[in-house]
Design a protein around this motif. Structure first.
Motif, mmCIF file in Angstrom:
data_model
loop_
_atom_site.group_PDB
_atom_site.id
_atom_site.type_symbol
_atom_site.label_atom_id
_atom_site.label_comp_id
_atom_site.label_asym_id
_atom_site.label_seq_id
_atom_site.Cartn_x
_atom_site.Cartn_y
_atom_site.Cartn_z
ATOM 1 N N LEU A 193 -89.763 43.082 -55.224
ATOM 2 C CA LEU A 193 -89.248 44.669 -54.933
ATOM 3 C C LEU A 193 -87.773 44.734 -54.522
ATOM 4 O O LEU A 193 -87.140 45.529 -55.081
ATOM 5 C CB LEU A 193 -90.195 45.185 -53.563
ATOM 6 N N ARG A 194 -87.291 43.696 -53.723
ATOM 7 C CA ARG A 194 -86.013 43.721 -53.416
ATOM 8 C C ARG A 194 -84.990 43.089 -54.999
ATOM 9 O O ARG A 194 -84.066 43.919 -55.206
ATOM 10 C CB ARG A 194 -85.712 42.811 -52.515
ATOM 11 N N GLN A 195 -85.430 42.240 -55.355
ATOM 12 C CA GLN A 195 -84.850 41.968 -56.818
ATOM 13 C C GLN A 195 -84.688 42.893 -57.757
ATOM 14 O O GLN A 195 -83.564 43.145 -58.452
ATOM 15 C CB GLN A 195 -85.514 40.718 -57.288
ATOM 16 N N THR A 196 -85.762 43.783 -57.932
ATOM 17 C CA THR A 196 -85.700 44.495 -58.911
ATOM 18 C C THR A 196 -85.068 46.115 -58.497
ATOM 19 O O THR A 196 -85.137 47.063 -59.225
ATOM 20 C CB THR A 196 -87.322 44.813 -59.508
ATOM 21 N N GLY A 197 -84.878 46.102 -57.149
ATOM 22 C CA GLY A 197 -84.034 47.369 -56.596
ATOM 23 C C GLY A 197 -85.244 48.483 -56.564
ATOM 24 O O GLY A 197 -84.905 49.837 -56.348
ATOM 25 N N LYS A 198 -86.358 47.941 -56.509
ATOM 26 C CA LYS A 198 -87.782 49.155 -56.082
ATOM 27 C C LYS A 198 -87.837 49.365 -54.741
ATOM 28 O O LYS A 198 -88.503 50.050 -54.165
ATOM 29 C CB LYS A 198 -88.961 48.593 -56.777
ATOM 30 N N ALA A 199 -87.061 48.521 -53.693
ATOM 31 C CA ALA A 199 -87.256 48.756 -52.274
ATOM 32 C C ALA A 199 -85.725 48.398 -51.807
ATOM 33 O O ALA A 199 -84.868 47.839 -52.371
ATOM 34 C CB ALA A 199 -87.804 47.564 -51.741
ATOM 35 N N PHE A 235 -82.732 36.242 -49.234
ATOM 36 C CA PHE A 235 -83.274 36.009 -47.968
ATOM 37 C C PHE A 235 -82.516 34.878 -47.352
ATOM 38 O O PHE A 235 -81.615 34.398 -47.837
ATOM 39 C CB PHE A 235 -84.660 35.616 -48.141
ATOM 40 N N GLY A 236 -82.778 34.806 -46.118
ATOM 41 C CA GLY A 236 -82.056 33.471 -45.326
ATOM 42 C C GLY A 236 -83.046 32.885 -44.458
ATOM 43 O O GLY A 236 -84.161 33.207 -44.725
ATOM 44 N N PHE A 237 -82.575 31.828 -43.767
ATOM 45 C CA PHE A 237 -83.460 30.938 -43.005
ATOM 46 C C PHE A 237 -82.950 31.068 -41.549
ATOM 47 O O PHE A 237 -82.007 31.440 -41.125
ATOM 48 C CB PHE A 237 -83.249 29.568 -43.488
ATOM 49 N N ALA A 238 -84.269 30.893 -40.574
ATOM 50 C CA ALA A 238 -83.975 30.563 -39.159
ATOM 51 C C ALA A 238 -85.071 29.905 -38.786
ATOM 52 O O ALA A 238 -85.972 29.620 -39.356
ATOM 53 C CB ALA A 238 -83.796 32.086 -38.744
ATOM 54 N N ASP A 239 -84.850 29.071 -37.594
ATOM 55 C CA ASP A 239 -85.603 28.257 -37.111
ATOM 56 C C ASP A 239 -86.396 28.626 -35.702
ATOM 57 O O ASP A 239 -87.074 27.875 -35.110
ATOM 58 C CB ASP A 239 -85.015 26.811 -36.866
ATOM 59 N N ASP A 240 -86.050 29.753 -34.900
ATOM 60 C CA ASP A 240 -86.519 30.222 -33.653
ATOM 61 C C ASP A 240 -86.384 31.555 -33.632
ATOM 62 O O ASP A 240 -85.604 32.323 -34.375
ATOM 63 C CB ASP A 240 -85.845 29.340 -32.489
ATOM 64 N N ALA A 241 -86.837 32.088 -32.666
ATOM 65 C CA ALA A 241 -86.928 33.483 -32.382
ATOM 66 C C ALA A 241 -85.584 34.244 -32.453
ATOM 67 O O ALA A 241 -85.203 35.323 -32.938
ATOM 68 C CB ALA A 241 -87.668 33.948 -31.369
ATOM 69 N N GLU A 242 -84.526 33.777 -31.670
ATOM 70 C CA GLU A 242 -83.434 34.051 -31.286
ATOM 71 C C GLU A 242 -82.688 34.375 -32.514
ATOM 72 O O GLU A 242 -81.850 35.135 -32.953
ATOM 73 C CB GLU A 242 -82.605 33.555 -30.155
ATOM 74 N N ALA A 243 -82.501 33.069 -33.182
ATOM 75 C CA ALA A 243 -81.975 32.975 -34.623
ATOM 76 C C ALA A 243 -82.603 33.848 -35.417
ATOM 77 O O ALA A 243 -81.729 34.289 -36.366
ATOM 78 C CB ALA A 243 -82.168 31.570 -35.043
ATOM 79 N N VAL A 244 -83.761 34.057 -35.641
ATOM 80 C CA VAL A 244 -84.194 35.154 -36.447
ATOM 81 C C VAL A 244 -84.057 36.625 -36.177
ATOM 82 O O VAL A 244 -83.492 37.430 -37.084
ATOM 83 C CB VAL A 244 -86.034 35.335 -36.506
ATOM 84 N N TRP A 245 -83.909 36.939 -34.991
ATOM 85 C CA TRP A 245 -83.367 38.452 -34.654
ATOM 86 C C TRP A 245 -81.870 38.190 -35.028
ATOM 87 O O TRP A 245 -81.270 39.290 -35.626
ATOM 88 C CB TRP A 245 -83.352 38.584 -32.985
ATOM 89 N N ALA A 246 -80.978 37.274 -34.596
ATOM 90 C CA ALA A 246 -79.857 37.159 -35.216
ATOM 91 C C ALA A 246 -79.487 37.219 -36.702
ATOM 92 O O ALA A 246 -78.590 38.109 -37.022
ATOM 93 C CB ALA A 246 -78.981 35.954 -34.452
ATOM 94 N N SER A 247 -80.191 36.623 -37.296
ATOM 95 C CA SER A 247 -80.071 36.725 -38.705
ATOM 96 C C SER A 247 -80.366 38.144 -39.351
ATOM 97 O O SER A 247 -79.744 38.602 -40.178
ATOM 98 C CB SER A 247 -80.930 35.636 -39.369
ATOM 99 N N LEU A 248 -81.426 38.854 -38.890
ATOM 100 C CA LEU A 248 -81.936 40.107 -39.090
ATOM 101 C C LEU A 248 -80.656 41.115 -38.820
ATOM 102 O O LEU A 248 -80.119 42.129 -39.896
ATOM 103 C CB LEU A 248 -83.021 40.546 -38.524
ATOM 104 N N VAL A 249 -80.138 41.093 -37.868
ATOM 105 C CA VAL A 249 -78.882 41.766 -37.527
ATOM 106 C C VAL A 249 -77.736 41.596 -38.291
ATOM 107 O O VAL A 249 -77.132 42.508 -38.882
ATOM 108 C CB VAL A 249 -78.626 41.735 -35.978
ATOM 109 N N GLU A 250 -77.552 40.400 -38.356
ATOM 110 C CA GLU A 250 -76.430 39.979 -39.178
ATOM 111 C C GLU A 250 -76.564 40.438 -40.783
ATOM 112 O O GLU A 250 -75.521 40.957 -41.534
ATOM 113 C CB GLU A 250 -75.988 38.593 -39.425
ATOM 114 N N ARG A 251 -77.715 40.589 -41.218
ATOM 115 C CA ARG A 251 -78.020 41.023 -42.632
ATOM 116 C C ARG A 251 -78.255 42.671 -42.627
ATOM 117 O O ARG A 251 -78.483 42.990 -43.807
ATOM 118 C CB ARG A 251 -79.244 40.263 -43.115
ATOM 119 N N GLY A 252 -77.955 43.210 -41.590
ATOM 120 C CA GLY A 252 -77.982 44.776 -41.557
ATOM 121 C C GLY A 252 -79.191 45.398 -41.125
ATOM 122 O O GLY A 252 -79.381 46.598 -41.437
#
Length: 258
Positions: A193-199, A235-252
């Protein structure tokens, strides 16, 4: 005065039942579209009643658990369970699920409603005192809802397609813990959905880089020309909960105002 003719057979006939009360009719082939609509409308109405404007969707293995000895995934499963629980709490505290927006809830944790990682994310939201959503699915081998999704926001679907639609349509972000076929199905649905612009351009984070780069050779897809190299930035990668949250925020990831 003569007795009225007996019309009990007419009144007992299936044809005479009100359509809305005729289960045999409602479950027939001709009503499949109506059943599809009902699965959309019921969840939609309840989510609006609760002010759920957006969600963070969490996928992952149903086999993970808090006890390494009891989980078929062992220590890894327990680690993923704990990080999913921590993430559910962090996202609920910081994302707007606790009604910081005048009655509208943002970034509410939403899962497939089952055990394992799904249970852990719902449980973490509960630790924060926030509601969370469980989109359960009816399976031949019954999957019961976990005990941590908000009861009034725990839904049951027959159609995978409608369940996927509800998972995707409010998603502000997607977090994918290690999992098997079902997890990959949901992941690649969202990537497509992301790749095709449908989301919308929502942030997508895969948890445990070592796992994901071992089971899916994303670089090989790009090297073979099956996807564009830039598609790997979806997409990105993260290895723990805090890093997941930080990556989500960094990605918008959209966050609530003050």
């Amino acid at each position: 005065m003569t007795d009225s003719p007996d019309n009990s057979a007419q009144k007992a006939s299936a044809a005479y039942r009100l359509p809305a009360l005729d289960q045999e009719f409602l479950l027939g082939d001709s009503m499949r579209g109506v059943r599809f609509l009902l699965e959309y409308a019921k969840a939609e109405e309840r989510l609006r009643d609760w002010g759920v404007r957006s969600t963070i969707v969490v996928f992952g293995s149903a086999r993970a658990g808090p006890d390494p000895a009891a989980s078929p995934l062992g220590a890894n499963g327990a680690r993923w369970y704990e990080e999913a629980r921590r993430f559910g709490m962090i996202a609920s505290q910081r994302g707007g699920a606790l009604l910081h927006n005048g009655g509208l809830r943002d970034n509410v944790i939403a899962t497939g409603g089952g055990p394992g990682v799904m249970e852990a994310a719902n449980r973490g939201a509960g630790d924060a005192g926030a509601p969370s959503i469980g989109f359960n699915i009816t399976l031949p081998h019954e999957q019961d809802p976990n005990a941590y999704s908000t009861p009034e926001l725990t839904f049951r679907f027959h159609y995978f397609a409608m369940r996927k639609m509800h998972l995707a349509m409010r998603a502000n972000g997607l977090v994918v813990f290690p999992g098997g076929f079902g997890t990959m199905d949901e992941l690649f649905e969202m990537l497509t959905l992301r790749q095709t612009g449908k989301a919308p351009r929502i942030p997508i984070v895969l948890v445990d880089r070592a796992y994901w780069t071992k089971v899916v050779n994303f670089d090989a897809l790009a090297d073979a020309g099956m996807v564009r190299r830039e598609d790997l930035s979806i997409f990105g990668f993260a290895d723990d909960a805090e890093a997941v949250w930080a990556s989500l925020v960094e990605r918008g990831l959209p966050l609530p105002g003050p």
